[in-house]
Design a protein around this motif. Structure first.
Motif: not given
Length: 564
Positions: A202-222
């Motif tokens: 999960r952590v590797v996936d999040v770090l790999g898609g960090l731009r998308e996580v921040l850009g789409y505002g989905i950091h709370e679900p993550v």
């Protein structure tokens, strides 16, 4: 594609991947065994000295002290050597396992099925770190405990048979704790490894898609997902640790009973008083290392689970096969020919009897609607995969051909370069990201100027992880520059101008037009395909469900008619 099976005995199964380190493992075992024996001898001699002094009120002779001093010095040297050798071995084992995984991933990834690369990353990092300690330290500890027990029992049998029998009983009592809770330990060890692996995934996936996580505002679900996954890993680890503590209590009780039994067997026997302390210490020195070994055995299920994960990854089937015997790469310009090629993902057929011929030195464009199989053609032409049926060949100017699967991969990669639309750039300077072994800074700067990048970066510019400091268009042009600097004989490009404005796209097409390499260019943009020798149209069609397509003959005719 089914998941490959791990070896039935995962820990021993990995030994074949350690190569020459097996000798180092044996040498470390010898060091630890001799060191353990020295420690036992020192303990017994000190106890004998105390007994001699207390009972006889006399100091031991000079030779005794010389022997004891020699053993202490030897033990110190062995401990130093053991620590040095085992730590060096641990790093080499770690490197061997990770290189074995890398070599397997090089031929087994990417697979046709979408996979979570986080698992591969966590296996290569976390699971291998668990195993380095096992091969460098744990194996030697277990062997040393066994050798120490045998030597101690042998000596006690000669000196005091009754005490030897009591010590043997104590050893049996300690070893009886090993199978206690074994099934639970196996289950919990597997749960811990899988739970911590899932957290790493999960952590590797999040770090790999960090731009998308921040850009789409989905950091709370993550964050919630990571928190829940971490909590599950913590609960599994807690259950395992609780079980270890219960079993540790059982082992301590067994050791305590062993001590009582030893004392009872010595007191009142026909044993000289000055020898009592030495015999008791000898018996306990025989039992104690085995108790530590029993504790170590309780930790093996988690190690076996980690080894099973590594073994499963190392057992991945190769997505490529190398023909035997191998064929040399033809000299001079190379062409590419795909004949009657079929390819599919699971039960979805993408290519069905596909034909494409590119003459040496020819520049060919490929276009068609999404889903027609253009990226699949790129992957097959680049030999990231092998076709399900049909042939992919390299051709020379005389018309002779060599199956691409018969060419050594190192030679093939030196002759063929691929530029993917979403390819990666590694962190570092521009030079580190794109230069070949013989590339000069002058060549880099000249190519950057031709691609319109001279004002943005230099050879010394740091591009950040994955080119984070660059725009999408700049990253695309650097990926092209990396391929061009390899001086390939065949260049395969997937949408090389998709992220570029008109001016930048024109610079790219102008550069491509001057390259002598045989070229396959996949693009939707007419401007990009304007400079190629001819364009091949691909038509979209419904994927079959793994059955022969009755339209194959018509597809052949369509492909031939549409080449112009």
């Amino acid at each position: 594609m089914t998941t490959p099976a791990a070896p039935a005995r995962p820990l021993t199964g990995l030994l074949r991947h350690l190569g020459g380190e097996r000798r180092a493992i044996v040498a470390t075992i010898v060091l630890v065994v001799v060191s353990q024996v020295c420690l036992g001898a020192i303990s017994v001699l000190l106890a004998a000295a105390v007994g001699h002094a207390v009972v006889l009120r006399d100091a031991p002779p000079g030779w005794f002290w010389a022997l004891l001093a020699g053993l202490v010095i030897l033990r110190a040297l062995l401990t130093w050597g053991e620590m040095d050798a085992s730590h060096a071995l641990a790093f080499r084992v770690l490197a061997r396992l990770r290189m074995a995984l890398f070599d397997r991933y090089a031929v087994a990834l990417p697979t046709r099925r979408r996979e979570n690369v986080g698992r591969a990353a966590s296996t290569a990092m976390a699971d291998t770190e668990r195993l380095e300690f096992f091969y460098a330290h744990t194996v030697a500890q277990l062997v040393a405990a066994a050798v120490n027990a045998l030597l101690g029992l042998g000596l006690l049998t000669v000196v005091q048979p009754t005490l030897a029998l009591v010590t043997l009983t104590a050893l049996a009592l300690v070893l009886a704790t090993v199978p206690l809770g074994r099934r639970r330990l196996e289950t919990l060890g597997h749960e811990v490894v899988e739970a911590t692996g899932a957290l790493s995934d999960r952590v590797v996936d999040v770090l790999g898609g960090l731009r998308e996580v921040l850009g789409y505002g989905i950091h709370e679900p993550v964050r919630r997902q990571i928190r829940e996954t971490g909590a599950e890993a913590a609960r599994a680890a807690g259950r395992l640790e609780t079980t270890h503590r219960v079993l540790a209590g059982a082992r301590e009780a067994a050791v305590a009973l062993a001590g009582v039994g030893v004392l009872v067997s010595v007191v009142g026997r026909d044993v000289a008083a000055e020898h009592v302390a030495a015999l008791v210490v000898l018996a306990l020195a025989t039992v104690a290392p085995m108790a530590d070994a029993a504790a170590t055995c309780a930790r093996l299920p988690a190690l076996r689970a980690a080894a099973a994960r590594v073994g499963t990854e190392l057992a991945r089937p190769s997505v490529l096969t190398l023909d035997t015997p191998q064929a040399p790469l033809p000299e001079g310009p190379l062409g590419l020919r795909m004949s009657d090629v079929d390819f599919g993902y699971d039960d979805r057929r993408v290519l069905d009897g596909f034909d494409l011929t590119i003459a040496p030195g020819e520049h060919v464009g490929l276009r068609g609607p999404s889903g027609a199989g253009k990226s699949t053609v790129v992957a097959l032409a680049s030999r990231l995969w092998d076709p399900d049926a049909g042939a992919v060949d390299l051709t020379d100017s005389a018309g002779d051909h060599v199956p691409i699967s018969a060419v050594d991969d190192t030679a093939l990669r030196a002759a063929l370069s691929t530029v993917e639309q979403d390819g990666a750039l590694f962190s570092g300077t521009v030079r580190e990201a794109i230069a070949g072994p013989s590339t000069t800074d002058a060549e880099i700067e000249a190519l950057l100027a031709r691609l319109g990048l001279a004002d943005a970066v230099t050879a010394e510019s740091h591009i950040g992880e994955g080119g984070l400091r660059l725009s999408g268009g700049q990253r695309a042009r650097l990926r092209l520059a990396r391929a061009v600097l390899q001086r390939p004989r065949i260049l395969v490009l997937d949408e090389p101008t998709a992220d570029l404005d008109e001016a930048s796209a024109r610079q790219v097409t102008d550069l491509l037009g001057t390259l002598p390499a045989t070229m396959l260019v996949v693009s939707h943009r007419p401007q990009t395909l304007a400079g190629v020798d001819r364009v091949v149209e691909m038509s979209s069609r419904e994927a079959s469900e793994g059955t022969p397509n009755p339209r194959r003959a018509r597809n052949h005719a369509e492909h031939a008619a549409r080449e112009r």
